[in-house]
Design a protein around this motif. Structure first.
Motif, mmCIF file in Angstrom:
data_model
loop_
_atom_site.group_PDB
_atom_site.id
_atom_site.type_symbol
_atom_site.label_atom_id
_atom_site.label_comp_id
_atom_site.label_asym_id
_atom_site.label_seq_id
_atom_site.Cartn_x
_atom_site.Cartn_y
_atom_site.Cartn_z
ATOM 1 N N ALA A 139 0.829 -1.204 0.000
ATOM 2 C CA ALA A 139 0.000 0.000 0.000
ATOM 3 C C ALA A 139 0.869 1.260 0.000
ATOM 4 C CB ALA A 139 -0.928 -0.004 1.209
ATOM 5 N N ALA A 140 1.966 1.250 0.770
ATOM 6 C CA ALA A 140 2.843 2.421 0.832
ATOM 7 C C ALA A 140 3.518 2.675 -0.510
ATOM 8 C CB ALA A 140 3.889 2.222 1.934
ATOM 9 N N LEU A 141 4.039 1.617 -1.138
ATOM 10 C CA LEU A 141 4.696 1.777 -2.444
ATOM 11 C C LEU A 141 3.695 2.220 -3.509
ATOM 12 C CD1 LEU A 141 7.025 -1.378 -2.472
ATOM 13 C CD2 LEU A 141 7.714 1.012 -2.177
ATOM 14 N N ALA A 142 2.503 1.634 -3.469
ATOM 15 C CA ALA A 142 1.485 1.994 -4.457
ATOM 16 C C ALA A 142 1.030 3.436 -4.275
ATOM 17 C CB ALA A 142 0.294 1.045 -4.342
ATOM 18 N N LEU A 143 0.879 3.869 -3.027
ATOM 19 C CA LEU A 143 0.456 5.250 -2.771
ATOM 20 C C LEU A 143 1.505 6.234 -3.285
ATOM 21 C CD1 LEU A 143 -1.511 7.247 -1.484
ATOM 22 C CD2 LEU A 143 -0.274 6.955 0.684
ATOM 23 N N LEU A 144 2.771 5.939 -3.025
ATOM 24 C CA LEU A 144 3.845 6.808 -3.515
ATOM 25 C C LEU A 144 3.818 6.906 -5.037
ATOM 26 C CD1 LEU A 144 6.465 8.435 -3.145
ATOM 27 C CD2 LEU A 144 7.710 6.256 -3.124
ATOM 28 N N THR A 145 3.676 5.758 -5.696
ATOM 29 C CA THR A 145 3.637 5.744 -7.166
ATOM 30 C C THR A 145 2.432 6.503 -7.693
ATOM 31 O OG1 THR A 145 4.727 3.575 -7.162
ATOM 32 C CG2 THR A 145 3.631 4.252 -9.191
ATOM 33 N N ALA A 146 1.263 6.278 -7.086
ATOM 34 C CA ALA A 146 0.044 6.936 -7.554
ATOM 35 C C ALA A 146 0.111 8.445 -7.375
ATOM 36 C CB ALA A 146 -1.163 6.372 -6.802
ATOM 37 N N VAL A 147 0.661 8.899 -6.255
ATOM 38 C CA VAL A 147 0.762 10.341 -6.009
ATOM 39 C C VAL A 147 1.638 11.003 -7.062
ATOM 40 C CG1 VAL A 147 1.712 12.063 -4.431
ATOM 41 C CG2 VAL A 147 0.266 10.236 -3.551
ATOM 42 N N VAL A 148 2.793 10.393 -7.359
ATOM 43 C CA VAL A 148 3.691 10.979 -8.364
ATOM 44 C C VAL A 148 3.035 10.970 -9.741
ATOM 45 C CG1 VAL A 148 5.928 10.775 -9.501
ATOM 46 C CG2 VAL A 148 5.738 10.325 -7.054
ATOM 47 N N LEU A 149 2.410 9.857 -10.106
ATOM 48 C CA LEU A 149 1.762 9.765 -11.419
ATOM 49 C C LEU A 149 0.667 10.818 -11.572
ATOM 50 C CD1 LEU A 149 1.393 5.912 -12.028
ATOM 51 C CD2 LEU A 149 2.791 7.507 -13.336
ATOM 52 N N LEU A 150 -0.153 10.993 -10.547
ATOM 53 C CA LEU A 150 -1.275 11.929 -10.647
ATOM 54 C C LEU A 150 -0.810 13.377 -10.573
ATOM 55 C CD1 LEU A 150 -3.941 10.056 -8.479
ATOM 56 C CD2 LEU A 150 -3.809 10.214 -10.968
ATOM 57 N N CYS A 151 0.181 13.651 -9.735
ATOM 58 C CA CYS A 151 0.664 15.032 -9.615
ATOM 59 C C CYS A 151 1.377 15.496 -10.882
ATOM 60 C CB CYS A 151 1.585 15.160 -8.410
ATOM 61 S SG CYS A 151 0.739 15.056 -6.806
ATOM 62 N N LYS A 152 2.072 14.592 -11.533
ATOM 63 C CA LYS A 152 2.841 14.940 -12.738
ATOM 64 C C LYS A 152 2.182 14.423 -14.016
ATOM 65 C CE LYS A 152 6.305 16.684 -12.518
ATOM 66 N NZ LYS A 152 6.618 18.142 -12.522
ATOM 67 N N ARG A 153 0.888 14.102 -13.941
ATOM 68 C CA ARG A 153 0.242 13.443 -15.085
ATOM 69 C C ARG A 153 0.252 14.311 -16.341
ATOM 70 N NH1 ARG A 153 -3.617 15.432 -11.794
ATOM 71 N NH2 ARG A 153 -5.395 16.525 -12.678
ATOM 72 N N ARG A 154 0.128 15.631 -16.206
ATOM 73 C CA ARG A 154 0.123 16.503 -17.390
ATOM 74 C C ARG A 154 1.492 16.515 -18.059
ATOM 75 N NH1 ARG A 154 -3.619 21.810 -15.911
ATOM 76 N NH2 ARG A 154 -5.555 20.639 -15.468
ATOM 77 N N ASP A 155 2.530 16.587 -17.259
ATOM 78 C CA ASP A 155 3.884 16.562 -17.824
ATOM 79 C C ASP A 155 4.161 15.212 -18.482
ATOM 80 O OD1 ASP A 155 4.208 19.099 -16.877
ATOM 81 O OD2 ASP A 155 5.457 18.532 -15.162
ATOM 82 N N PHE A 156 3.791 14.135 -17.804
ATOM 83 C CA PHE A 156 4.006 12.805 -18.383
ATOM 84 C C PHE A 156 3.213 12.626 -19.667
ATOM 85 C CE2 PHE A 156 4.914 11.098 -13.873
ATOM 86 C CZ PHE A 156 6.275 11.302 -14.037
ATOM 87 N N THR A 157 1.995 13.159 -19.680
ATOM 88 C CA THR A 157 1.157 13.010 -20.871
ATOM 89 C C THR A 157 1.734 13.778 -22.053
ATOM 90 O OG1 THR A 157 -0.805 12.746 -19.472
ATOM 91 C CG2 THR A 157 -1.174 13.277 -21.786
ATOM 92 N N LEU A 158 2.199 15.000 -21.796
ATOM 93 C CA LEU A 158 2.818 15.773 -22.880
ATOM 94 C C LEU A 158 4.089 15.081 -23.372
ATOM 95 C CD1 LEU A 158 2.912 18.271 -24.646
ATOM 96 C CD2 LEU A 158 4.083 19.487 -22.792
ATOM 97 N N LEU A 159 4.874 14.543 -22.444
ATOM 98 C CA LEU A 159 6.069 13.790 -22.826
ATOM 99 C C LEU A 159 5.698 12.593 -23.692
ATOM 100 C CD1 LEU A 159 9.158 13.172 -22.399
ATOM 101 C CD2 LEU A 159 8.441 11.787 -20.437
#
Length: 288
Positions: A139-159
């Motif tokens: 749960a801790a690893l998944a939460l960390l991954t999800a937070v980064v993915l969602l917070c940076k989703r616009r940058d990742f999507t443009l990339l």
């Protein structure tokens, strides 16, 4: 029907199994959306297989398995990048060389290490043996991954869709790519307990492929990919209880069934709707 659904939840190991499967499969589904669109599916397979020797070495030296898996996942990424820069080999070739070599090393280490039954669970998963400690770690690893993915989703999507434009407007393209690779390693570690090294590859590809067939925009695809992962986890865990079959295998087959439905019936890219539209008279077809 209600009794059949509630009966497995009377047992703590089934509660743990269901929770850890849903968490791990959901985060795999989220990352899968980016891997599929970016064409990184083979990279996901490489990282998933390359963590095996790290897990075995961590077991031998009494270190946390997640640490060994993460270290070797990042080692695989570094080796693939290094080979690509120092040779004229294509990317898929360097990926194949690295992950097959590291996976073979892991198999050799397993064959020479006592208590092989425990290590075999890393290959094929052992979701029904999940403890509360394992659940909290996942749960801790998944939460960390999800937070980064969602917070940076616009940058990742443009990339993902326009790397040149992302570079032109000043986004740190190399750092974003490296971050995605780190998240890939973390997601692989997260899903090891549930699916094992071999089957985690499927959950890093199938949900994203399903979302790609159904959705017309990336945000919708991201949601569908995560939902496919979660739904496959629930169906797979219950199927393993009812029919006494491999839990990891049941989860992947559930995801495959959802992909098959999307392949056949997706309104925009499904085989059957496209066949029907192609048979319609030209005048009767809706304008684009």
């Amino acid at each position: 029907m209600i009794d059949s659904l509630l009966q497995p939840l009377n047992y703590e190991f089934m509660q743990n199994a269901l929770l850890v499967a849903v968490i791990a499969s959901t985060i795999c589904g989220m990352l899968s959306a980016w891997l599929v669109v970016m064409g990184w599916s083979l990279m996901g397979e490489a990282v998933a297989h390359s963590v095996l020797p790290g897990v075995v070495l961590a077991y031998i030296f009494g270190a946390p398995l997640a640490v060994g898996a993460f270290v070797f996942g990042m080692l695989a990424v570094g080796l693939i990048g290094g080979l690509g820069r120092s040779t004229v080999l294509k990317r898929d070739t360097t990926i194949g060389v690295v992950f097959t070599s590291l996976f073979a090393l892991g198999l050799v280490l397993i064959s020479r290490t006592p208590s092989q039954t425990h290590l075999q669970h890393i290959l094929f998963g052992n979701v029904l043996g999940t403890s509360r400690t394992d659940l909290l770690q996942v749960a801790a690893l998944a939460l960390l991954t999800a937070v980064v993915l969602l917070c940076k989703r616009r940058d990742f999507t443009l990339l993902t869709f326009d790397r040149t434009h992302a570079h032109a407007i000043g986004l740190p393209v190399a750092a974003l790519s490296a971050t995605l690779l780190v998240l890939l390693a973390l997601t692989t570690v997260t899903a090891l307990q549930t699916l094992g090294v071999i089957l985690v590859v499927a959950m890093l590809i199938i949900p994203g492929a399903t979302g790609f067939l159904v959705a017309r925009t990336f945000p919708v695809m991201l949601g569908i990919s995560a939902a496919v992962g979660a739904a496959a986890a629930v169906v797979g865990v219950y199927a393993s209880w009812w029919w006494d079959i491999s839990t990891g295998g049941a989860i992947v087959l559930s995801a495959s069934a959802l992909f098959t439905c999307a392949y056949l019936f997706s309104p925009h890219r499904g085989v059957l709707p496209r066949a029907i539209r192609s048979r319609m008279p030209q005048a009767a077809q809706p304008s684009s």
